[in-house]
Design a protein around this motif. Structure first.
Motif, PDB file in Angstrom:
ATOM      1  N   LEU A   1       0.820  -1.204   0.000  1.00 45.82           N
ATOM      2  CA  LEU A   1       0.000   0.000   0.000  1.00 45.82           C
ATOM      3  C   LEU A   1       0.859   1.262   0.000  1.00 45.82           C
ATOM      4  O   LEU A   1       0.559   2.237  -0.698  1.00 45.82           O
ATOM      5  N   ALA A   2       1.931   1.267   0.773  1.00 48.25           N
ATOM      6  CA  ALA A   2       2.808   2.436   0.834  1.00 48.25           C
ATOM      7  C   ALA A   2       3.499   2.670  -0.507  1.00 48.25           C
ATOM      8  O   ALA A   2       3.672   3.814  -0.947  1.00 48.25           O
ATOM      9  N   GLN A   3       3.906   1.606  -1.162  1.00 46.81           N
ATOM     10  CA  GLN A   3       4.597   1.725  -2.438  1.00 46.81           C
ATOM     11  C   GLN A   3       3.730   2.455  -3.466  1.00 46.81           C
ATOM     12  O   GLN A   3       4.189   3.374  -4.142  1.00 46.81           O
ATOM     13  N   TYR A   4       2.491   2.057  -3.594  1.00 48.78           N
ATOM     14  CA  TYR A   4       1.604   2.701  -4.558  1.00 48.78           C
ATOM     15  C   TYR A   4       1.304   4.150  -4.167  1.00 48.78           C
ATOM     16  O   TYR A   4       1.217   5.022  -5.015  1.00 48.78           O
ATOM     17  N   GLU A   5       1.149   4.395  -2.882  1.00 48.64           N
ATOM     18  CA  GLU A   5       0.860   5.755  -2.429  1.00 48.64           C
ATOM     19  C   GLU A   5       1.999   6.703  -2.802  1.00 48.64           C
ATOM     20  O   GLU A   5       1.766   7.803  -3.327  1.00 48.64           O
ATOM     21  N   ILE A   6       3.229   6.300  -2.547  1.00 51.81           N
ATOM     22  CA  ILE A   6       4.363   7.203  -2.723  1.00 51.81           C
ATOM     23  C   ILE A   6       4.731   7.381  -4.194  1.00 51.81           C
ATOM     24  O   ILE A   6       4.977   8.499  -4.657  1.00 51.81           O
ATOM     25  N   PHE A   7       4.755   6.295  -4.946  1.00 49.27           N
ATOM     26  CA  PHE A   7       5.285   6.374  -6.296  1.00 49.27           C
ATOM     27  C   PHE A   7       4.218   6.416  -7.387  1.00 49.27           C
ATOM     28  O   PHE A   7       4.525   6.722  -8.535  1.00 49.27           O
ATOM     29  N   ALA A   8       2.988   6.137  -7.038  1.00 46.29           N
ATOM     30  CA  ALA A   8       1.909   6.261  -8.012  1.00 46.29           C
ATOM     31  C   ALA A   8       0.867   7.286  -7.568  1.00 46.29           C
ATOM     32  O   ALA A   8      -0.043   7.609  -8.326  1.00 46.29           O
ATOM     33  N   GLY A   9       0.989   7.750  -6.324  1.00 46.05           N
ATOM     34  CA  GLY A   9       0.092   8.794  -5.848  1.00 46.05           C
ATOM     35  C   GLY A   9      -1.206   8.295  -5.276  1.00 46.05           C
ATOM     36  O   GLY A   9      -2.044   9.095  -4.840  1.00 46.05           O
ATOM     37  N   ASP A  10      -1.393   6.963  -5.250  1.00 46.61           N
ATOM     38  CA  ASP A  10      -2.670   6.429  -4.779  1.00 46.61           C
ATOM     39  C   ASP A  10      -2.524   4.934  -4.560  1.00 46.61           C
ATOM     40  O   ASP A  10      -2.117   4.210  -5.475  1.00 46.61           O
ATOM     41  N   PRO A  11      -2.851   4.422  -3.353  1.00 49.72           N
ATOM     42  CA  PRO A  11      -2.809   2.968  -3.145  1.00 49.72           C
ATOM     43  C   PRO A  11      -3.710   2.226  -4.122  1.00 49.72           C
ATOM     44  O   PRO A  11      -3.458   1.069  -4.449  1.00 49.72           O
ATOM     45  N   GLY A  12      -4.760   2.902  -4.616  1.00 47.70           N
ATOM     46  CA  GLY A  12      -5.677   2.271  -5.554  1.00 47.70           C
ATOM     47  C   GLY A  12      -5.146   2.192  -6.971  1.00 47.70           C
ATOM     48  O   GLY A  12      -5.855   1.709  -7.866  1.00 47.70           O
ATOM     49  N   PHE A  13      -3.919   2.653  -7.196  1.00 58.43           N
ATOM     50  CA  PHE A  13      -3.323   2.555  -8.532  1.00 58.43           C
ATOM     51  C   PHE A  13      -3.210   1.110  -8.992  1.00 58.43           C
ATOM     52  O   PHE A  13      -3.024   0.846 -10.177  1.00 58.43           O
ATOM     53  N   ILE A  14      -3.379   0.199  -8.064  1.00 51.87           N
ATOM     54  CA  ILE A  14      -3.313  -1.223  -8.411  1.00 51.87           C
ATOM     55  C   ILE A  14      -4.257  -1.557  -9.569  1.00 51.87           C
ATOM     56  O   ILE A  14      -3.950  -2.399 -10.410  1.00 51.87           O
ATOM     57  N   ASN A  15      -5.383  -0.880  -9.647  1.00 51.94           N
ATOM     58  CA  ASN A  15      -6.345  -1.177 -10.721  1.00 51.94           C
ATOM     59  C   ASN A  15      -5.800  -0.775 -12.086  1.00 51.94           C
ATOM     60  O   ASN A  15      -5.980  -1.483 -13.078  1.00 51.94           O
ATOM     61  N   GLN A  16      -5.110   0.382 -12.149  1.00 45.51           N
ATOM     62  CA  GLN A  16      -4.501   0.787 -13.411  1.00 45.51           C
ATOM     63  C   GLN A  16      -3.328  -0.122 -13.752  1.00 45.51           C
ATOM     64  O   GLN A  16      -3.097  -0.455 -14.910  1.00 45.51           O
ATOM     65  N   ASP A  17      -2.598  -0.524 -12.721  1.00 47.03           N
ATOM     66  CA  ASP A  17      -1.488  -1.448 -12.926  1.00 47.03           C
ATOM     67  C   ASP A  17      -1.975  -2.728 -13.590  1.00 47.03           C
ATOM     68  O   ASP A  17      -1.342  -3.265 -14.505  1.00 47.03           O
ATOM     69  N   VAL A  18      -3.108  -3.205 -13.124  1.00 55.19           N
ATOM     70  CA  VAL A  18      -3.699  -4.421 -13.691  1.00 55.19           C
ATOM     71  C   VAL A  18      -3.990  -4.234 -15.175  1.00 55.19           C
ATOM     72  O   VAL A  18      -3.655  -5.092 -16.004  1.00 55.19           O
ATOM     73  N   LYS A  19      -4.581  -3.104 -15.518  1.00 53.74           N
ATOM     74  CA  LYS A  19      -4.909  -2.859 -16.932  1.00 53.74           C
ATOM     75  C   LYS A  19      -3.649  -2.813 -17.788  1.00 53.74           C
ATOM     76  O   LYS A  19      -3.630  -3.321 -18.915  1.00 53.74           O
ATOM     77  N   ASN A  20      -2.597  -2.208 -17.239  1.00 51.22           N
ATOM     78  CA  ASN A  20      -1.353  -2.122 -18.001  1.00 51.22           C
ATOM     79  C   ASN A  20      -0.758  -3.501 -18.259  1.00 51.22           C
ATOM     80  O   ASN A  20      -0.236  -3.785 -19.341  1.00 51.22           O
ATOM     81  N   ILE A  21      -0.852  -4.361 -17.266  1.00 47.95           N
ATOM     82  CA  ILE A  21      -0.310  -5.717 -17.442  1.00 47.95           C
ATOM     83  C   ILE A  21      -1.153  -6.509 -18.417  1.00 47.95           C
ATOM     84  O   ILE A  21      -0.642  -7.230 -19.273  1.00 47.95           O
ATOM     85  N   LEU A  22      -2.440  -6.385 -18.305  1.00 43.61           N
ATOM     86  CA  LEU A  22      -3.328  -7.124 -19.197  1.00 43.61           C
ATOM     87  C   LEU A  22      -3.133  -6.724 -20.656  1.00 43.61           C
ATOM     88  O   LEU A  22      -3.430  -7.499 -21.564  1.00 43.61           O
ATOM     89  N   ALA A  23      -2.626  -5.523 -20.866  1.00 47.78           N
ATOM     90  CA  ALA A  23      -2.471  -5.035 -22.237  1.00 47.78           C
ATOM     91  C   ALA A  23      -1.206  -5.563 -22.915  1.00 47.78           C
ATOM     92  O   ALA A  23      -1.031  -5.373 -24.121  1.00 47.78           O
ATOM     93  N   VAL A  24      -0.307  -6.224 -22.175  1.00 44.46           N
ATOM     94  CA  VAL A  24       0.940  -6.708 -22.779  1.00 44.46           C
ATOM     95  C   VAL A  24       0.642  -7.793 -23.809  1.00 44.46           C
ATOM     96  O   VAL A  24      -0.080  -8.752 -23.536  1.00 44.46           O
ATOM     97  N   THR A  25       1.213  -7.639 -24.983  1.00 44.38           N
ATOM     98  CA  THR A  25       1.036  -8.597 -26.073  1.00 44.38           C
ATOM     99  C   THR A  25       2.401  -9.086 -26.542  1.00 44.38           C
ATOM    100  O   THR A  25       3.434  -8.470 -26.219  1.00 44.38           O
TER     101      THR A  25
END
Length: 952
Positions: free
Chosen positions: A401-425
Motif C-alpha cells: 500500500l505504501a509503495q503505490y501511495e508514494i510512487f503512483a500517488g494512490d494505493p488504488g493505482f493497483i487497478n490501473q497497474d492491472v490494466k497495463n499488465i493485461l495489455a501486454v502482447t
C-alpha cells in the motif's frame, strides 16, 4: 540498510501486479483486494490503514520519500545513514530508542531499508503494543534530531562503513554495481552514486550536514504511515492524530523530475576482483522509470529471455555451449529512470567474449521467433502464487500500500497497474526489445579473478574503483556512553510517558492434524484459509548422513536432478507443466534429509501433487542435465573458496567435527568428489537410501486433511518401503583448551570470525532454555551484549550474533561476525571477555527483558504459512508436542537469574572454544597470540594461489 535488502519492496510490488492480472483474467473468480482506508493530517502526513484480524499482530511502517537520489554530490550516503540513526535514540524514548523498546514489547525487531528513492522503518508487534509503536514512530519523526551529537555521528559512521566493507569491499563482485551506475548515469545524476554512499563522503559528513538533511526531508508532508493488522480503525486514527498532529509541516517537497538517460556509445570496463574465482559479465541498458508503460513488457522480456528451458539465452549459454549454470536478467525501475540488467557468472577460465557471442546468438533466436501467446501466458501463470505469498503477512500488505501511495500517488493505482499488465502482447515484448536492446548502446563490465585479464571482453577499459586502505588506528575515537544534552522540543502533552499496553492477546496454537499412512509416511497438516495458497514439503530423512565420506556430494546432485524431468516428461516439459499451474517445486538435500517442497494455489494442489508424485517415483536420470549439474556444482565450490563467509563456515565445520565425521563436510562435496561421481551413484542412492519409512510430509494452507491424503494416494501405495538405517553420528569433542585458527585472505577489508564449540541437540532437555539464556548474549540483536559492545559502543562491526544450532543428530554453540580488519584482535578479545563474564554479570534486569520479549513475541509465532510449516517440522523431527509453544512459555516463566547463570556456566565455554578467523594474515595474525591461546594456526599456509595474489 540494517538487515533487509531494499529490492524486496520492488519485488513485492511486482508480485502484486502479476497477481492482479491473473485475477482479472479469471473473470469467473471473485477479485482479491487489499481493502484500505486513507486519510491525511493537516501537516501533510499520509496515513493508510488496513484491517487483517487473522493474527493478533499489527505492522507499522513509516516511509519517507527520500533516498540516495535526494542527496548532494560529495554528501552521499546520508539517506542510508539516517536509516541507522533513527533507531538509536529520540527525545522521549531515550537512549537505545526503538531498538530497546522492541525487546520489551516482543516486536519482530525494528528494521529499515533504503533505496534510491525512499527510506522506510518497520516492525510487526503484538497488537497490545500498537499504541506504543505509534508513539515511538512519532517521536522519531518529530522529536529526534536533537539527540544526534558528535559522538553518536562518529560511532554510526563506523557502523555504516563496516556495512559497506561487509556488503561491497569484502565480497566477490562487490564493486560491480558501483562501476555500472557511475558509467550508466552521467556525473551529477541522482543514480550515479550508490545508496550506501562513499566512505570518504561518510567520513566528511558534519553534524550540521546531517541536521540540514533531516530538517529538509524528514517532515510529515514527505512521509507515509502505514498500519496493517488486527486494529480498531477508530482507535488507531485517534492515536495517530494524538501523536503526529502537532509535528510541524515542512517546506514543500518538489516532485522528482524524470531523468532517463541515453548512452552515446557503449562502454566496456573491467576489474580484477580480489575475491572472484570465476569471470562475470554484466550488461546494462538504460530503460524507463517505474510505472512507465514499457516496464510491463520489459519484465516479461527479461524473464522470457533467461528463465527456463525454453529461454533463448538459457538454451545457448547453459545447455548448448555450457558456459555457465545460470543466466539472470531483470528490469530495475526506479522513480526517475530505469535499467535492464543481464548478469552471467561464467565457469572457471571461460573467456567472456565467448559469453558475449552466445548472448548475441540467443538474441538472434529471439528476433527470429519472438514470444508466443502460450509462452506469454506461461510466464504470467506463476505470478498469482507469488502475489498471495507476498500478502501472507500484514507487513507485506503494508509495504504494498505504501509503495503505490508514494510512487503512483494512490494505493488504488493497483487497478490501473492491472490494466497495463493485461495489455501486454507478444508484439509489445518484441517492440521493447527493439527499442531498448537491439542495436542499442550498453554498459558491459568484466569482473575477473586476479591475474585473468585475458578473459575480459575485448576493448574493455580499466574501471575506476576506490578501494579503502585499512590503516592501523586511523578511525576516529568516540565515547558512545555520553548522553546528549539538549532542550526538549515542546509538546501539548507529556510525551515522555510511554503508553500502556492494550489487552494482551492470547497465544493461539494452530490445530494440527496427523495421519500415519500404510507405507510408513507420516503426514502432518494445518488448514488455513487466509490466502488461497498451499505450502508443502516431503522430507526424507538421511541426506548427507547417508553418504560416504570419500564420495561426498551424491545426495545434493541426486536431489537437484530429480526436478530435471521425469520418466514421461522431458526437463522442458516438466518445467512447463509446473509453470502452467503457477506452482513452484524444489528438490534439495541437507545434512539430514532430501526434501521436495513447493508452493501452489489451493485450486491446483491436486495437479501439483501429481507432478510431485512423478518427480519422486519416476525420475528421468537425464545424462545431459546430470553433466550440467556437475559443472555448476563445481563452479559453486570454486567460488566458495574465495568467499570469506563460506571459508569460515567450512573451516569451522572441519575443526569442530573432525575428518572422520560426515558433518565436517559441505554437502556440495569437493571438486574431486563431484568430478568422480557418476549418474549410477545417484541412482544407487535413490534406490537404497530413500524410503517412505523415513518420510514426513508437512502441508499448510487452504486445503483439507482428506484432500491431502487423497493427493498422496499414489505415493503411499506405489512407493516401495525398504529398511534404511541412519548411522549414528560420532560425537564431536569439545576442545580441552581454546585454539585460534587463521585463514589468510590477503588484502581483506574485514575479518570474518566464527567461534564456537559442540553443544546441545534440539532434542536435549535444556536446548530451548539455552536459546532463551542466549538472548541477552547474542541472540537478541540490539538487545544483546555482543551487539551493544562491538557495534554500538566500539563501531567494530555491522552485526554480530551468537546462537545454539541443533538438530536431532548434533548441535553447536557459535558466534559469527565480520569486523574491521585492524580491530581483529580487539574484537576477538572483547568477545572472549563478554563470554567470560556473561553468566556472572547476568541480573534481574536481563531476565526481565528476556522474558518480556520471549513471551510477548509468541503472538507473532505462527503468522505466515512458512512459520506454520516450520512448526510441523519441529513436531515431526524432534518429537515436540503439538502445543510446544505453550510449553515453552512455561519454561520461560519458570526461569530465574540463578537458572540462567547455571545454563551459561554449563553451555558457554570461552576457554574450550575453536576460534576461526578469515582475514589478512600479514597484518593481523601475530597479534592474536595476546589472547592467551598460543600461536594461531595458519590453515592455508601452503595455499599457493592466495600467496601468488599476495605477492602481486
Amino acid at each position: 540498510m540494517k538487515y533487509i535488502k531494499s529490492i524486496f519492496l520492488a519485488l513485492l510490488v511486482l508480485f502484486t501486479i502479476w497477481s492482479c492480472k491473473q485475477n482479472e483474467i479469471k473473470a469467473t473468480e471473485p477479485e482479491f483486494k487489499v481493502a484500505f482506508e486513507k486519510f491525511t493530517l493537516d501537516n501533510g502526513l499520509q496515513v493508510i490503514l488496513h484491517v487483517d484480524k487473522s493474527d493478533p499482530v499489527a505492522a507499522v511502517a513509516l516511509t519517507a520519500h527520500v533516498g540516495s537520489a535526494r542527496e548532494k554530490e560529495g554528501r552521499t550516503g546520508f539517506a542510508h545513514l539516517f536509516e541507522h540513526l533513527l533507531f538509536l535514540e529520540s527525545e522521549n524514548l531515550g537512549k537505545g530508542g526503538l531498538d530497546q523498546m522492541s525487546a520489551r514489547i516482543g516486536g519482530s525487531g525494528a528494521n529499515g531499508s533504503t533505496s534510491r528513492d525512499r527510506t522506510n522503518y518497520f516492525q510487526t508487534v503484538p497488537k497490545d503494543a500498537l499504541e506504543k509503536m505509534i508513539w515511538a514512530e512519532a517521536d522519531k519523526l518529530g522529536y529526534f534530531i536533537n539527540t544526534v551529537t558528535e559522538p553518536v555521528l562518529a560511532k554510526e559512521k563506523q557502523v555504516v562503513k563496516n556495512e559497506k566493507r561487509q556488503r561491497v569491499d569484502n565480497q566477490p563482485y562487490g564493486f560491480n554495481a558501483g562501476v555500472i551506475n557511475s558509467n550508466l548515469y552521467p556525473e551529477g545524476h541522482p543514480y550515479s552514486w550508490e545508496v550506501i554512499g562513499s566512505l570518504e563522503d561518510l567520513q566528511n559528513a558534519t553534524l550540521d550536514d546531517v541536521k540540514e538533511f533531516y530538517k529538509r526531508w524528514y517532515v510529515p508532508n514527505n512521509v507515509t504511515l502505514t498500519i496493517a493488522g488486527d486494529i480498531d480503525v477508530t482507535q488507531t486514527k485517534a492515536w495517530v492524530k494524538k501523536y503526529f498532529d502537532e509535528i510541524p509541516k515542512g517546506e514543500a517537497i518538489p516532485a522528482m523530475e524524470k531523468q532517463p538517460v541515453t548512452l552515446k556509445w557503449s562502454k566496456r570496463l573491467f576489474y580484477e576482483d580480489n575475491f572472484a574465482r570465476a569471470p562475470r559479465l554484466t550488461m546494462t541498458w538504460p530503460t524507463v522509470y517505474e510505472y512507465h508503460p514499457d516496464t510491463y513488457a520489459l519484465t516479461v522480456l527479461s524473464q522470457y529471455l533467461t528463465e527456463g528451458k525454453k529461454a533463448p539465452l538459457y538454451k545457448v549459454l547453459v545447455e548448448n555451449q555450457q558456459l555457465t549454470s545460470n543466466v539472470r536478467m531483470y528490469q530495475y525501475s526506479s522513480e526517475i529512470a530505469g535499467q535492464l540488467m543481464l548478469n552471467i557468472t561464467a565457469f572457471d577460465q571461460t573467456n567472456l567474449n565467448t559469453v558475449a557471442n552466445g548472448i548475441n546468438e540467443g538474441f538472434k533466436e529471439f528476433e527470429l521467433n519472438g514470444i508466443s501467446e502460450t509462452d506469454l501466458n506461461r510466464i504470467k501463470a506463476g505470478q498469482e502464487t507469488e502475489f498471495y505469498s507476498g500478502l501472507s503477512s500484514v507487513l507485506g500488505k503494508g509495504f504494498q500500500l505504501a509503495q503505490y501511495e508514494i510512487f503512483a500517488g494512490d494505493p488504488g493505482f493497483i487497478n490501473q497497474d492491472v490494466k497495463n499488465i493485461l495489455a501486454v502482447t507478444p508484439e509489445d515484448v518484441m517492440r521493447v526489445y527493439n527499442t531498448y536492446i537491439k542495436d542499442q548502446n550498453f554498459i558491459a563490465t568484466s569482473f575477473v579473478p586476479k591475474g585473468q585479464t585475458d578473459l575480459i571482453l575485448e576493448d574493455s577499459q580499466l574501471a575506476t574503483v576506490v578501494e579503502e586502505e585499512i590503516i592501523e588506528g586511523a578511525e576516529d575515537t568516540f565515547d558512545a556512553s555520553l548522553a546528549a544534552e539538549y532542550e526538549k522540543t515542546p509538546s501539548s502533552f507529556d510525551r515522555s510517558v510511554e503508553p500502556a499496553y492494550g489487552k494482551s492477546p492470547d497465544l493461539v496454537i494452530p490445530t494440527v492434524w496427523k495421519r500415519d499412512l500404510d507405507s510408513g509416511i507420516k503426514v502432518l497438516g494445518i488448514e488455513n484459509t487466509e490466502v488461497p495458497l498451499v505450502e508443502f514439503e516431503i522430507e526424507i530423512k538421511g541426506g548427507l548422513l547417508l553418504e560416504d565420506i570419500d564420495n561426498v556430494g551424491v545426495s545434493n546432485l541426486m536431489a537437484n536432478l530429480m526436478t530435471k524431468g521425469t520418466k514421461n516428461k522431458t526437463p522442458e516439459a516438466l518445467e512447463n507443466a509446473i509453470e502452467s499451474l503457477g506452482a513452484q517445486i524444489y528438490s534439495y538435500a541437507t545434512d539430514n534429509s532430501v526434501t521436495i517442497s513447493g508452493t501452489t494455489l489451493a485450486k491446483h494442489f491436486d495437479d501439483t501433487m501429481a507432478l510431485v508424485t512423478e518427480i519422486l517415483l519416476e525420475p528421468r536420470w537425464d545424462e545431459d542435465e546430470f553433466n550440467l549439474l556437475k559443472q555448476s556444482t563445481i563452479s559453486r565450490i570454486q567460488r566458495q573458496k574465495a568467499n570469506p563467509n563460506s571459508i569460515a563456515d567450512n573451516e569451522f565445520s572441519k575443526l569442530i567435527y573432525g575428518e572422520n565425521n560426515i558433518l565436517a563436510y559441505d554437502n556440495n562435496g569437493t571438486e574431486a568428489s563431484v568430478n568422480a561421481i557418476t549418474i549410477s551413484d545417484l541412482q544407487d542412492f535413490y534406490a537404497t537410501k530413500l524410503t517412505p519409512k523415513l518420510t514426513n510430509v508437512h502441508v499448510v494452507g487452504s486445503i483439507s486433511e482428506n484432500q491431502v491424503i487423497t493427493a498422496l494416494e499414489t505415493i503411499n501405495t506405489t512407493w516401495a518401503s525398504k529398511p534404511v538405517e541412519i548411522p549414528e553420528v560420532p560425537q564431536a569433542i569439545t576442545p580441552e583448551t581454546s585454539k585460534v585458527y587463521f585463514y589468510d585472505v590477503p588484502g581483506a577489508k574485514q575479518s570474518v570470525i566464527t567461534f564456537g564449540h559442540p553443544s546441545l541437540k534440539a532434542t536435549d532437555a535444556d536446548y530451548y532454555a539455552a536459546t532463551v539464556m542466549n538472548y541477552r548474549l547474542g541472540g537478541g540483536s540490539f538487545a544483546s551484549q555482543l551487539t551493544q559492545e562491538l557495534r554500538e559502543a566500539k563501531g567494530y562491526t555491522y552485526g554480530i550474533r551468537s546462537r545454539f544450532d541443533g538438530d536431532s543428530n548434533a548441535g553447536e554453540f557459535s558466534i559469527s561476525s565480520s569486523v574491521r580488519t585492524n580491530v581483529t584482535y580487539e574484537s576477538t578479545a572483547l568477545v572472549k571477555e563478554i563470554l567470560e563474564n556473561y553468566g556472572t554479570n547476568y541480573n534481574e534486569s536481563d531476565l526481565e527483558i528476556t522474558k518480556g520479549f520471549t513471551l510477548k513475541s509468541s503472538a507473532r509465532a505462527f503468522e505466515t504459512l512458512g512459520s506454520k510449516l516450520n512448526m510441523l517440522s519441529n513436531i515431526s523431527n524432534y518429537g515436540y508436542a503439538d502445543d510446544y509453544a505453550k510449553q515453552r512459555q512455561k519454561v520461560v516463566k519458570d526461569l530465574s537469574v540463578d537458572a540462567i547463570k547455571a545454563l551459561a556456566e554449563k553451555y558457554i565455554k570461552p576457554h574450550q572454544m575453536i576460534y576461526v578467523i578469515v582475514g589478512d594474515a600479514e597484518t593481523q595474525l601475530d597479534k592474536l597470540k595476546a589472547l592467551g591461546f598460543g600461536d594461531a594456526v595458519l590453515l592455508n599456509a601452503d595455499n599457493t594461489e592466495l600467496n601468488k595474489i599476495k605477492d602481486e
